[in-house]
Design a protein around this motif. Sequence first.
Motif, PDB file in Angstrom:
ATOM      1  N   VAL A  12       8.632   7.177  -3.158  1.00 23.05           N
ATOM      2  CA  VAL A  12       7.634   8.018  -2.405  1.00 23.05           C
ATOM      3  C   VAL A  12       8.264   8.983  -1.366  1.00 23.05           C
ATOM      4  N   GLN A  13       7.414   9.951  -0.803  1.00 23.54           N
ATOM      5  CA  GLN A  13       7.715  10.711   0.268  1.00 23.54           C
ATOM      6  C   GLN A  13       7.563  10.107   1.548  1.00 23.54           C
ATOM      7  N   ASP A  16       4.141   8.357   3.068  1.00 24.80           N
ATOM      8  CA  ASP A  16       3.442   7.608   2.262  1.00 24.80           C
ATOM      9  C   ASP A  16       3.353   6.343   2.278  1.00 24.80           C
ATOM     10  N   SER A  17       2.639   5.534   1.491  1.00 25.51           N
ATOM     11  CA  SER A  17       2.299   4.320   1.458  1.00 25.51           C
ATOM     12  C   SER A  17       2.773   3.421   0.151  1.00 25.51           C
ATOM     13  N   ASN A  84       3.245   1.305   5.493  1.00 22.50           N
ATOM     14  CA  ASN A  84       2.418   2.770   5.841  1.00 22.50           C
ATOM     15  C   ASN A  84       3.526   3.574   6.517  1.00 22.50           C
ATOM     16  N   SER A  85       3.230   4.781   6.468  1.00 18.79           N
ATOM     17  CA  SER A  85       3.902   5.870   7.203  1.00 18.79           C
ATOM     18  C   SER A  85       5.445   5.603   6.927  1.00 18.79           C
ATOM     19  N   VAL A 129      12.395   6.465  -0.248  1.00 16.45           N
ATOM     20  CA  VAL A 129      11.725   7.286   0.464  1.00 16.45           C
ATOM     21  C   VAL A 129      12.435   8.559   0.849  1.00 16.45           C
TER      22      VAL A 129
END
Length: 131
Positions: A12-13, A16-17, A84-85, A129
Motif C-alpha cells: 500500500v501507499q 493507506d489502511s 490506518n495512516s 508501505v
Amino acid sequence: QVHLVESGGGLVQAGDSLTLSCATSGRTFTNYAVGWFRQAPGKEREFVAAISWGGSYKYYHDDVKGRFTISRDNAKNTVYLQMNSLKPEDTAVYSCAVDSRYRRSATQNFELRRPDTYDTWGQGTQVTVSS
C-alpha cells in the motif's frame, strides 16, 4: 492445538489502511489473549498490539497508538488488526500469536508485550508501505 493463519497483508501507499486477520483452525483461542508482532528486515521482532482474552484490555506500542486498533470476534475465532495512516516504517512481516496462559489475569497483562509470553505463532503476512 491452535493453528494460526494471518491474512490481509499487501503493498500500500503511505497514508493507506489495511486490516489484518488472524484466524484459528483446530482449538479456539477464546480464553487466551492474542498479540500482534512485526519484524522488519534486519530488525528484532517488535510488539505491536495485544488484546486480553475477554477483549476488555488492549495494548499498543507507542509507535502505532492512535493509528492501529486490535479487536477480536470470538464467535469467528478471529482477531483483527486495523491499521490506518500507514507509514513506510510500518513495513514488516506481521505475525499473530496466542498467549500460553489460560485466562490470564489482568494484573499480568504487562507480559503481553513480550514474545516469550506466547507459545503459538502464525507464519506471518507481509505489509509493505511505499512512500
